[in-house]
Every structure is written in structure tokens, then in C-alpha cells.
Design a protein around this motif. Structure first.
Motif, short mmCIF file in Angstrom:
data_model
loop_
_atom_site.label_atom_id
_atom_site.label_comp_id
_atom_site.label_asym_id
_atom_site.label_seq_id
_atom_site.Cartn_x
_atom_site.Cartn_y
_atom_site.Cartn_z
N PRO A 283 -10.27 123.44 -42.98
CA PRO A 283 -10.05 122.38 -44.06
C PRO A 283 -8.69 123.65 -44.81
N VAL A 284 -8.87 124.29 -46.11
CA VAL A 284 -8.19 125.54 -46.65
C VAL A 284 -6.76 125.57 -45.79
N CYS A 285 -6.19 125.54 -45.12
CA CYS A 285 -5.15 125.99 -43.92
C CYS A 285 -4.88 124.69 -43.77
N ALA A 286 -5.25 123.21 -43.39
CA ALA A 286 -4.92 121.90 -43.72
C ALA A 286 -4.18 121.35 -44.65
N LYS A 287 -4.93 122.14 -45.72
CA LYS A 287 -5.05 121.77 -47.51
C LYS A 287 -3.33 122.47 -48.23
N LEU A 288 -3.37 123.67 -47.20
CA LEU A 288 -2.26 124.50 -47.97
C LEU A 288 -1.00 124.20 -47.38
N LYS A 289 -1.39 123.56 -46.54
CA LYS A 289 0.09 123.20 -45.01
C LYS A 289 0.64 121.62 -46.16
N SER A 290 -0.46 120.86 -46.43
CA SER A 290 -0.17 119.78 -47.13
C SER A 290 0.79 120.32 -48.62
N VAL A 291 0.18 120.81 -49.22
CA VAL A 291 0.67 121.24 -50.55
C VAL A 291 2.69 122.21 -50.25
N ILE A 292 2.30 122.22 -49.05
CA ILE A 292 3.28 123.83 -48.34
C ILE A 292 4.38 122.30 -48.41
N ALA A 293 4.19 121.65 -47.97
CA ALA A 293 5.06 120.31 -47.44
C ALA A 293 5.55 119.71 -48.69
N HIS A 294 4.35 119.37 -49.30
CA HIS A 294 5.12 118.64 -50.78
C HIS A 294 5.85 119.32 -51.43
N ASN A 295 5.10 120.28 -51.36
CA ASN A 295 6.57 121.53 -52.53
C ASN A 295 7.66 121.14 -52.15
N SER A 296 8.28 121.55 -50.28
CA SER A 296 9.52 121.07 -49.21
C SER A 296 10.65 120.18 -49.94
N ARG A 297 9.29 118.98 -49.92
CA ARG A 297 9.92 117.62 -50.51
C ARG A 297 10.74 118.07 -51.48
N ASP A 298 10.09 118.54 -51.94
CA ASP A 298 10.32 118.34 -53.91
C ASP A 298 11.76 118.85 -53.77
N ARG A 299 11.82 119.86 -54.11
CA ARG A 299 13.13 120.51 -53.20
C ARG A 299 13.93 120.30 -52.17
N GLU A 300 13.38 119.81 -51.07
CA GLU A 300 14.89 118.76 -50.58
C GLU A 300 15.10 117.82 -51.61
N MET A 301 15.14 117.29 -52.28
CA MET A 301 15.40 116.03 -53.57
C MET A 301 15.97 117.10 -54.83
N ILE A 302 15.67 117.88 -55.08
CA ILE A 302 16.44 119.29 -56.31
C ILE A 302 17.98 118.76 -55.34
N ILE A 303 17.95 119.68 -54.36
CA ILE A 303 18.79 120.32 -53.28
C ILE A 303 20.14 118.36 -53.54
N GLU A 304 19.12 117.51 -53.52
CA GLU A 304 20.35 116.49 -53.19
C GLU A 304 20.35 115.56 -54.12
N GLY A 305 20.45 115.57 -54.87
CA GLY A 305 19.64 115.67 -56.82
C GLY A 305 21.62 116.89 -57.67
N LEU A 306 21.61 117.86 -56.69
CA LEU A 306 22.30 119.00 -57.10
C LEU A 306 23.08 118.71 -56.22
N ILE A 307 23.24 118.37 -55.56
CA ILE A 307 24.98 118.33 -54.86
C ILE A 307 25.71 116.95 -55.11
N ALA A 308 24.81 116.51 -55.51
CA ALA A 308 25.24 114.73 -56.09
C ALA A 308 26.09 115.46 -57.55
N ILE A 309 25.49 115.90 -58.26
CA ILE A 309 25.94 116.25 -59.99
C ILE A 309 27.49 117.74 -59.15
N ALA A 310 27.57 117.51 -57.94
CA ALA A 310 28.53 119.05 -58.30
C ALA A 310 29.60 118.38 -57.71
N GLN A 311 28.79 117.15 -57.11
CA GLN A 311 30.66 115.88 -56.03
C GLN A 311 30.75 114.67 -57.46
#
Length: 246
Positions: free
Chosen positions: A202-230
């Protein structure tokens, strides 16, 4: 604070202790130094052989995410990105420079600095995606440490049970020792299966879900910064990033 994880850990312990009491085995049947040495220390030994020192240390740095995951407020982050976009439109990209050092997240700070430096959007995306991929890889490798422990523990529980039964077989001539010896043998099996299914996996599964959530946040940040640069319109940026809120 993740209350569900705390409740889950409490219920896992309660189910094991309560089940032992309700079945009439009592609390004493759950304690066996020999089973602890074979299963718990054996599992730790196996995972130490399984992983590199850096990944093992990282695993125990991020295990706190089970009950206290990294703070994440996507709506606030979108508002912040839109604010940066407005500043960039009014003052130019250099107007964002005072905001770079205010960022606590190294990933956001690095991305915003790239925007301020006028790096091409494609290059910004490439560098940030490499950074994201590397961090995600390290975090997932650390989460798999607990997955490995969940795999090894039940097998070591069986080894403990077999060793216990071997000891019982040596005392067949003394029936008074058979019941206690067999019960102690099966305690190792309980340690292995319970620790794997109530803790490690269960600890492994929970950590994987948190990591996926963090990665999704960073994907959003990338898209936002690219849009600003453009130089995209702030309203369009907000509408585009709203898709990450689902």
C-alpha cells in the motif's frame, strides 16, 4: 496531511491485533523474536542487496509523502502563471526576473529563469521535460523499494514457518511443545503476509499516486511557461491550463 492514509495505517494495525484477539489467539501470539529476525531483518537485508544506496536513502526521504504529500494547489498555480503572463505582456519577459528567486520549488525557479533569459520555447520544453523525466524516474525507483519489500516479505515468512516446523519436528517426542512450536512457526507467515499487504505494497501504491500527481503539476507548469515564452494571451493560457484541473 493525508487523513485517509493515517486512518488506513490505524485500521491495518487494528485489524491485525483485533483479529488475533477475536480469534482467541491473544496478543502474545503475535510476538515472536525469531519471526521478527527472519522476516523483518531478512526483508531489509534483501532490499539492501536489491537497491543502490542513493535510491534506498531517497525512498526513506519520500515515504513521508504517504501521510504528508507535497502541497499542491493547481488553481493557485494557474492564477500565478496567468499573473506572470500579464506581467510579461506589460513589462516584457525581464519583468519576471524579481519573481524567480521568490519561488520555493526548484523546478519552477529553473523554468521561470529560462523564460526570463529568453530561451527558445522548444529548448525550454526540452530542458524541463528532461528534468521532469529524471525526477520522476528517481521517485518511482524509490517507491519500488517498498514494492520489493512487499515481494520479499511473504517469501521470508514462509521460510520462517518452515524453519519453525523443522524445530517442531525435532520435538515430536515431547507433545507439550508441539502446539506452541507450530503456533510460533505460523507467526512468521503472518509477519510476512501482513507486512506486505498492510504496509509495504500500500505504501508503494500511495507513493506512485503522489508521484503521478506531482508529475502532472509539473506538466502544467511546463505548458504555462511555454505559453508565456510564446507571448500567448493570459486569458487563453488560463483556459488551456484549466484542463489540468480534472
Amino acid at each position: 496531511m493525508d487523513r485517509l492514509s493515517i486512518i488506513g495505517l490505524f485500521l491495518a494495525l487494528a485489524s491485525l491485533v483485533g483479529g488475533s484477539i477475536l480469534k482467541g489467539a491473544g496478543l502474545s501470539s503475535l510476538w515472536s523474536p525469531a519471526a521478527f529476525v527472519i522476516v523483518i531483518l531478512g526483508t531489509i537485508a534483501a532490499i539492501l542487496l536489491h537497491t543502490s544506496p542513493a535510491i534506498f536513502r531517497h525512498a526513506f526521504r519520500i515515504v513521508r509523502w504517504v501521510v504528508r504529500p507535497p502541497a499542491s494547489d493547481r488553481q493557485l498555480l494557474i492564477r500565478q502563471i496567468v499573473e506572470w503572463s500579464n506581467i510579461a505582456r506589460r513589462q516584457g519577459l525581464l519583468g519576471l526576473e524579481p519573481h524567480v528567486e521568490q519561488q520555493d520549488d526548484p523546478f519552477v525557479r529553473k523554468g521561470l529563469q529560462l523564460v526570463v533569459d529568453g530561451v527558445e520555447p522548444d529548448a525550454i520544453r526540452r530542458m524541463l521535460e528532461i528534468e521532469l523525466s529524471g525526477q520522476e524516474h528517481r521517485d518511482l525507483a524509490a517507491a519500488k523499494v517498498f514494492e520489493g519489500m512487499g515481494i520479499y516479505a511473504p517469501t521470508l515468512g514462509i521460510i520462517g514457518a518452515v524453519l519453525g516446523l523443522m524445530a517442531v519436528m525435532k520435538n515430536l517426542a515431547d507433545p507439550s511443545k508441539l502446539g506452541h512450536g507450530i503456533a510460533a512457526a505460523f507467526t512468521a507467515t503472518i509477519y510476512g503476509i501482513a507486512s506486505a499487504n498492510l504496509l509495504f505494497l500500500p505504501v508503494c501504491a500511495k507513493l506512485k499516486s503522489v508521484i503521478a500527481h506531482n508529475s502532472r503539476d509539473r506538466e502544467m507548469i511546463i505548458e504555462g511557461l511555454i505559453a508565456i515564452a510564446q507571448g500567448e494571451n493570459p486569458r487563453n493560457i488560463e483556459t488551456s491550463l484549466a484542463g489540468f484541473l480534472g
